[in-house]
Structures are given as structure tokens and as C-alpha cells.
Design a protein around this motif. Structure first.
Motif, PDB file in Angstrom:
ATOM      1  N   TYR A 144     -62.927  60.789   1.022  1.00 47.38           N
ATOM      2  CA  TYR A 144     -63.683  60.713   2.267  1.00 47.38           C
ATOM      3  C   TYR A 144     -65.073  61.203   2.123  1.00 47.38           C
ATOM      4  O   TYR A 144     -65.577  62.070   1.365  1.00 47.38           O
ATOM      5  CB  TYR A 144     -63.132  61.969   3.079  1.00 47.38           C
ATOM      6  CG  TYR A 144     -61.709  62.240   3.340  1.00 47.38           C
ATOM      7  CD1 TYR A 144     -61.120  61.385   4.389  1.00 47.38           C
ATOM      8  CD2 TYR A 144     -60.746  62.664   2.450  1.00 47.38           C
ATOM      9  CE1 TYR A 144     -59.917  61.170   4.447  1.00 47.38           C
ATOM     10  CE2 TYR A 144     -59.395  62.370   2.572  1.00 47.38           C
ATOM     11  CZ  TYR A 144     -59.016  61.877   3.744  1.00 47.38           C
ATOM     12  OH  TYR A 144     -57.485  61.552   3.794  1.00 47.38           O
ATOM     13  N   GLN A 145     -65.919  60.151   2.650  1.00 46.74           N
ATOM     14  CA  GLN A 145     -67.200  60.299   2.507  1.00 46.74           C
ATOM     15  C   GLN A 145     -67.829  60.996   3.780  1.00 46.74           C
ATOM     16  O   GLN A 145     -67.734  60.319   4.869  1.00 46.74           O
ATOM     17  CB  GLN A 145     -68.022  58.998   2.426  1.00 46.74           C
ATOM     18  CG  GLN A 145     -69.802  59.250   2.166  1.00 46.74           C
ATOM     19  CD  GLN A 145     -70.214  57.789   1.822  1.00 46.74           C
ATOM     20  OE1 GLN A 145     -70.065  56.906   2.297  1.00 46.74           O
ATOM     21  NE2 GLN A 145     -71.271  58.078   1.040  1.00 46.74           N
ATOM     22  N   PRO A 146     -68.292  62.226   3.472  1.00 54.17           N
ATOM     23  CA  PRO A 146     -69.212  62.756   4.643  1.00 54.17           C
ATOM     24  C   PRO A 146     -70.214  61.792   5.410  1.00 54.17           C
ATOM     25  O   PRO A 146     -70.906  61.327   5.026  1.00 54.17           O
ATOM     26  CB  PRO A 146     -70.071  64.127   4.060  1.00 54.17           C
ATOM     27  CG  PRO A 146     -69.492  64.158   2.746  1.00 54.17           C
ATOM     28  CD  PRO A 146     -68.933  62.777   2.328  1.00 54.17           C
ATOM     29  N   VAL A 147     -70.036  62.246   6.848  1.00 53.76           N
ATOM     30  CA  VAL A 147     -71.054  61.593   7.896  1.00 53.76           C
ATOM     31  C   VAL A 147     -71.669  62.643   8.248  1.00 53.76           C
ATOM     32  O   VAL A 147     -71.436  63.629   8.794  1.00 53.76           O
ATOM     33  CB  VAL A 147     -70.074  60.655   8.738  1.00 53.76           C
ATOM     34  CG1 VAL A 147     -71.208  60.159   9.820  1.00 53.76           C
ATOM     35  CG2 VAL A 147     -69.323  59.450   8.306  1.00 53.76           C
ATOM     36  N   ALA A 192     -62.761  57.430   5.598  1.00 56.58           N
ATOM     37  CA  ALA A 192     -61.789  57.434   4.818  1.00 56.58           C
ATOM     38  C   ALA A 192     -62.056  56.107   3.883  1.00 56.58           C
ATOM     39  O   ALA A 192     -62.124  55.046   4.372  1.00 56.58           O
ATOM     40  CB  ALA A 192     -60.357  57.551   5.545  1.00 56.58           C
ATOM     41  N   LEU A 193     -61.956  56.249   2.500  1.00 56.93           N
ATOM     42  CA  LEU A 193     -62.152  55.049   1.714  1.00 56.93           C
ATOM     43  C   LEU A 193     -60.970  55.190   0.595  1.00 56.93           C
ATOM     44  O   LEU A 193     -60.996  56.085  -0.316  1.00 56.93           O
ATOM     45  CB  LEU A 193     -63.687  55.005   0.903  1.00 56.93           C
ATOM     46  CG  LEU A 193     -64.550  54.907   1.911  1.00 56.93           C
ATOM     47  CD1 LEU A 193     -65.824  55.713   1.290  1.00 56.93           C
ATOM     48  CD2 LEU A 193     -64.748  53.325   2.467  1.00 56.93           C
ATOM     49  N   ALA A 194     -60.277  54.014   0.720  1.00 51.10           N
ATOM     50  CA  ALA A 194     -59.111  53.831  -0.358  1.00 51.10           C
ATOM     51  C   ALA A 194     -59.694  54.088  -1.746  1.00 51.10           C
ATOM     52  O   ALA A 194     -60.644  53.244  -2.422  1.00 51.10           O
ATOM     53  CB  ALA A 194     -58.226  52.507  -0.257  1.00 51.10           C
ATOM     54  N   ARG A 195     -58.949  54.705  -2.500  1.00 49.66           N
ATOM     55  CA  ARG A 195     -58.934  55.059  -3.763  1.00 49.66           C
ATOM     56  C   ARG A 195     -57.588  54.975  -4.537  1.00 49.66           C
ATOM     57  O   ARG A 195     -56.700  55.354  -4.361  1.00 49.66           O
ATOM     58  CB  ARG A 195     -59.728  56.319  -4.325  1.00 49.66           C
ATOM     59  CG  ARG A 195     -61.003  56.496  -3.817  1.00 49.66           C
ATOM     60  CD  ARG A 195     -61.915  55.701  -4.597  1.00 49.66           C
ATOM     61  NE  ARG A 195     -63.428  55.805  -3.918  1.00 49.66           N
ATOM     62  CZ  ARG A 195     -63.884  54.805  -3.241  1.00 49.66           C
ATOM     63  NH1 ARG A 195     -63.263  54.000  -2.498  1.00 49.66           N
ATOM     64  NH2 ARG A 195     -65.333  55.263  -2.818  1.00 49.66           N
ATOM     65  N   GLY A 240     -74.133  58.188   2.728  1.00 47.31           N
ATOM     66  CA  GLY A 240     -74.768  57.725   1.365  1.00 47.31           C
ATOM     67  C   GLY A 240     -74.827  58.992   0.255  1.00 47.31           C
ATOM     68  O   GLY A 240     -74.707  59.740   0.444  1.00 47.31           O
ATOM     69  N   PHE A 241     -75.006  58.102  -0.705  1.00 50.43           N
ATOM     70  CA  PHE A 241     -75.075  59.115  -1.974  1.00 50.43           C
ATOM     71  C   PHE A 241     -76.004  60.240  -2.013  1.00 50.43           C
ATOM     72  O   PHE A 241     -75.970  61.318  -2.839  1.00 50.43           O
ATOM     73  CB  PHE A 241     -75.326  58.150  -3.358  1.00 50.43           C
ATOM     74  CG  PHE A 241     -74.043  57.151  -3.450  1.00 50.43           C
ATOM     75  CD1 PHE A 241     -72.709  57.233  -2.888  1.00 50.43           C
ATOM     76  CD2 PHE A 241     -74.241  55.981  -4.561  1.00 50.43           C
ATOM     77  CE1 PHE A 241     -72.014  56.400  -2.958  1.00 50.43           C
ATOM     78  CE2 PHE A 241     -73.215  55.033  -4.484  1.00 50.43           C
ATOM     79  CZ  PHE A 241     -71.867  55.154  -3.896  1.00 50.43           C
ATOM     80  N   LEU A 242     -77.118  60.120  -1.054  1.00 49.95           N
ATOM     81  CA  LEU A 242     -77.999  61.226  -1.194  1.00 49.95           C
ATOM     82  C   LEU A 242     -77.190  62.672  -0.645  1.00 49.95           C
ATOM     83  O   LEU A 242     -77.602  63.511  -1.212  1.00 49.95           O
ATOM     84  CB  LEU A 242     -79.145  60.812  -0.243  1.00 49.95           C
ATOM     85  CG  LEU A 242     -80.101  62.226   0.101  1.00 49.95           C
ATOM     86  CD1 LEU A 242     -81.088  62.301  -1.122  1.00 49.95           C
ATOM     87  CD2 LEU A 242     -81.098  61.857   1.618  1.00 49.95           C
ATOM     88  N   TYR A 243     -76.382  62.309   0.083  1.00 50.75           N
ATOM     89  CA  TYR A 243     -75.503  63.480   0.744  1.00 50.75           C
ATOM     90  C   TYR A 243     -74.245  63.639  -0.182  1.00 50.75           C
ATOM     91  O   TYR A 243     -74.036  64.606  -0.465  1.00 50.75           O
ATOM     92  CB  TYR A 243     -75.154  62.953   2.292  1.00 50.75           C
ATOM     93  CG  TYR A 243     -76.095  63.024   2.813  1.00 50.75           C
ATOM     94  CD1 TYR A 243     -76.963  64.165   3.675  1.00 50.75           C
ATOM     95  CD2 TYR A 243     -76.630  61.692   3.701  1.00 50.75           C
ATOM     96  CE1 TYR A 243     -78.116  64.266   4.413  1.00 50.75           C
ATOM     97  CE2 TYR A 243     -77.671  61.780   4.378  1.00 50.75           C
ATOM     98  CZ  TYR A 243     -78.450  62.927   4.813  1.00 50.75           C
ATOM     99  OH  TYR A 243     -79.646  62.952   5.645  1.00 50.75           O
ATOM    100  N   ALA A 244     -73.223  62.487  -0.144  1.00 47.21           N
ATOM    101  CA  ALA A 244     -72.251  62.786  -0.990  1.00 47.21           C
ATOM    102  C   ALA A 244     -71.504  61.446  -1.258  1.00 47.21           C
ATOM    103  O   ALA A 244     -71.537  60.689  -0.174  1.00 47.21           O
ATOM    104  CB  ALA A 244     -71.273  63.595  -0.431  1.00 47.21           C
ATOM    105  N   PRO A 245     -70.721  61.138  -2.192  1.00 56.95           N
ATOM    106  CA  PRO A 245     -70.058  60.076  -2.451  1.00 56.95           C
ATOM    107  C   PRO A 245     -68.599  60.391  -1.694  1.00 56.95           C
ATOM    108  O   PRO A 245     -68.492  61.386  -1.138  1.00 56.95           O
ATOM    109  CB  PRO A 245     -69.883  59.688  -3.651  1.00 56.95           C
ATOM    110  CG  PRO A 245     -69.851  61.215  -4.418  1.00 56.95           C
ATOM    111  CD  PRO A 245     -70.727  61.983  -3.518  1.00 56.95           C
ATOM    112  N   LEU A 297     -65.063  61.642  -1.445  1.00 58.47           N
ATOM    113  CA  LEU A 297     -64.510  63.042  -2.229  1.00 58.47           C
ATOM    114  C   LEU A 297     -63.146  63.153  -1.952  1.00 58.47           C
ATOM    115  O   LEU A 297     -62.585  62.932  -0.861  1.00 58.47           O
ATOM    116  CB  LEU A 297     -65.430  64.155  -1.443  1.00 58.47           C
ATOM    117  CG  LEU A 297     -66.957  64.379  -1.702  1.00 58.47           C
ATOM    118  CD1 LEU A 297     -67.356  65.514  -0.844  1.00 58.47           C
ATOM    119  CD2 LEU A 297     -67.563  64.588  -3.153  1.00 58.47           C
ATOM    120  N   PRO A 298     -62.616  63.805  -2.827  1.00 58.49           N
ATOM    121  CA  PRO A 298     -60.990  64.042  -2.786  1.00 58.49           C
ATOM    122  C   PRO A 298     -61.018  64.972  -1.428  1.00 58.49           C
ATOM    123  O   PRO A 298     -62.142  65.737  -1.202  1.00 58.49           O
ATOM    124  CB  PRO A 298     -60.628  64.818  -4.057  1.00 58.49           C
ATOM    125  CG  PRO A 298     -61.593  64.170  -5.102  1.00 58.49           C
ATOM    126  CD  PRO A 298     -62.885  63.976  -4.125  1.00 58.49           C
TER     127      PRO A 298
END
Ligand code: C2E
Ligand code: MG
Ligand code: MG
Ligand code: MG
Length: 280
Positions: free
Chosen positions: A44-47, A60-63, A254-259, A261-262
Motif C-alpha cells: 500500500y502506497q500512502p496517498v 494497493a499495488l500488487a507484489r 510518491g517516494f518522497l512520502y513512502a513507497p 508498504l506491507p
């Protein structure tokens, strides 16, 4: 000479094709196994609300981490899943897991999830999404489906029917990678959407090109003029963030905030943020 050269080009492509076909069949075989074993899961990448810095949702991004092959990116396995008829099962699995995870978040947080054109075209897609929400017990108003413009181009009527029913139930619709497809403006007029997501490529070059800054500004004006929220994707630098805040962009990720995450790490981040907020 030209003939010899073009001959070697052909051989080169053949070899390349061969390797691709082989990779595809390995992925297809492993994908079936991974689906059966539940090895593919969402991260999950935070918005973030750009104005306040608060987490307003997560995408949600599939991993997929394969024992021997390592991490396999969604851009490699989603197309294979689409081609070999596994995308509906994969999509349902990811949605079910993501909805369950979202039950642990503050109720104001939105869960965004990507939907492939093949999923959307399948009859009964809308009903299945609502069934999964009901089964898990997540309110439809907490779910946002991300679709790309190209999805709509291919099958406007079918998409309109499926998404119309979902929207009536309170599910929100976002246009992903906005600005990169054909006829973006056409879709905004003919299709009810709740959000546009400015493609990462525009955000990426804000610093380097005046053109990108102008395009981002125009997309924000467009979205807000139509009463649609705007999210910027792929924010990597404080300068990009500051530009977007200055232009009144609503949300960002974006990566500035977070990629991505589990689920457990996202929960920890949310808890950290809320305890900080209540402490000061
Ligand atoms: P997308 O929906 O546009 O997702 C954004 C992509 O950008 C993600 O890549 C994310 O990890 C990446 N990203 C986020 N912030 C940054 C940043 O600051 N810099 C850079 N360089 N990249 C950033 P990911 O996870 O590899 O996904 C790629 C695409 O695969 C997604 O694009 C989406 O179209 C598709 N996808 C991912 N998960 C799913 C899924 O569960 N279902 C479907 N149908 N498609 C998915
Ligand atoms: Mg997306
Ligand atoms: Mg995108
Ligand atoms: Mg994308």
C-alpha cells in the motif's frame, strides 16, 4: 550488404521473441501456482493530503516475490494474467485482501485499487466487486477504482454500465495516468469520474521543463473547474511537492512520502502519524 544487415536484424528479433515467449510461459506457469498458493499480495502506497500532510488513503499495488525468480513487477505479470484468463481471479484475490486490510485503517481513509481493462470488460464485474465489499464488510464509499483512459476508449459502453452501477453504490472512480492516453478531455465530458491522477511523467519533469509545469497547472485547472479532485503521482522531491502545493493540488503520492508498504508497515505509519497529531 543491406540484405545481410536486415537478415541479422531479423535473427536478432527472432531470438528476442523467443526469449520473450519463453519468459511469458514461465510467468504463466508460475502465476497459476502463485495464485493457488496466495503468493501475490497487495502492498500500500500512502496517498497524502498535500495541504495538511495527513494520510488520506492508500493505493494497493500488487507484489509478487518468487522464491527463485525474486521480485516480479506487476508490469511483467499483469499483462500475462490478462492474456491467459487469470486476471479476474487475481483481481478478486487482491481486492478481497486489500478490503480486509483496509478494515484496520481509520474510517476516513480510502482504498484505491487498479482495475485492468480486461476485468472491467468481464460481465458481472460490478456485481463481484460489490459482493466482495459485502462479504468483507467494507463500505463501498471507502473504495476507489483506478482505471486508465485507454480502458475506456476500448469499451466505452461496457465500462459505463459497469462503473455506473458501482458509482451508484458509492464507489469512486479515478482516471489513472491522466494525460498520457488518447482523448482525455473527451472522457471527462462523457464519463463521470471523481478524481484524476496526473501521470508521474509530468510530475517527474516539473523541475527540468517549463512545459511540464504548464501542463500540470492546466490539468489542475481542468480538474478543479469540473469539480474533480486531483492527485499527483510520483512525487520524489520537496521542490515537486512545493510546486504542487503552490498550485493547489489536492493529494499526492510518491517516494518522497513512502513507497508501497506491507500492510503492517502502513498500519505502523498511520499509528505514528495519529499519535504525533494528538501529541501536538
Ligand atoms: P500505477 O497504478 O500508475 O501505479 C504507480 C506506479 O508508480 C507503481 O508501480 C508505484 O510503485 C510507482 N511509484 C509510486 N511512487 C513513485 C515515485 O515517486 N517514483 C517512481 N519512479 N515510481 C513511483 P508498480 O507497483 O510497479 O505498478 C506499475 C503499474 O502496474 C501500476 O501503475 C498499475 O497500472 C499496474 N498495477 C499494479 N498493481 C496492480 C493491480 O493490483 N492490478 C492491476 N490491474 N494493475 C496493477
Ligand atoms: Mg494506479
Ligand atoms: Mg498511475
Ligand atoms: Mg501506471
Amino acid at each position: 550488404r543491406a540484405k545481410a544487415e536486415s537478415g541479422s536484424v531479423v535473427r536478432f528479433f527472432e531470438k528476442d521473441m523467443d526469449a520473450r515467449v519463453r519468459e511469458r510461459s514461465v510467468i504463466e506457469r508460475e502465476l497459476r501456482r502463485a495464485l493457488a498458493d496466495g503468493d501475490i499480495h497487495p502492498c500500500y502506497q500512502p496517498v497524502v493530503d498535500l495541504g495538511t500532510g495527513a494520510i488520506s488513503g492508500a493505493e494497493a499495488l500488487a507484489r509478487w516475490h518468487h522464491r527463485e525468480l525474486g521480485s516480479i513487477a506487476p508490469e511483467r505479470f499483469i499483462p500475462v494474467a490478462e492474456e491467459c484468463g487469470l486476471i479476474a481471479a487475481l483481481g478478486d484475490h487482491l481486492l478481497r485482501v486489500a478490503c480486509r486490510d483496509a478494515l484496520d485503517w481509520p474510517p476516513a481513509m480510502t482504498l484505491s485499487i487498479n482495475v485492468s481493462p480486461v476485468q472491467l470488460r468481464e460481465p458481472g464485474f460490478g456485481l463481484r466487486v460489490l459482493a466482495i465489499l459485502g462479504e468483507v464488510g467494507l463500505s463501498p464509499t471507502r473504495l476507489e477504482l483506478e482505471i486508465t483512459e485507454n480502458t475506456l476508449v476500448r469499451d466505452l459502453k461496457a465500462s459505463q454500465a459497469a462503473l455506473g452501477a458501482l458509482r451508484a453504490a458509492g464507489v469512486r472512480i479515478a482516471l489513472d495516468d491522466f494525460g498520457t492516453g488518447y482523448s482525455s478531455l473527451y472522457h471527462l465530458r462523457n464519463f463521470p469520474v471523481d478524481r484524476i491522477k496526473v501521470d508521474r511523467s509530468f510530475v517527474d519533469s516539473i523541475d527540468a521543463e517549463n512545459e511540464s509545469a504548464a501542463i500540470v497547472r492546466a490539468l489542475l485547472g481542468l480538474g478543479h473547474g469540473l469539480g474533480i479532485a486531483v492527485t499527483a503521482e510520483g512525487i520524489e522531491s520537496a521542490r515537486q511537492r512545493d510546486f504542487l502545493i503552490g498550485q493547489g493540488c489536492d493529494q499526492g503520492q510518491g517516494f518522497l512520502y513512502a513507497p508501497a508498504l506491507p500492510a503492517s508497515e502502513l498500519r505502523r505509519l498511520i499509528a505514528e502519524k495519529t499519535s504525533k497529531a494528538s501529541a501536538g
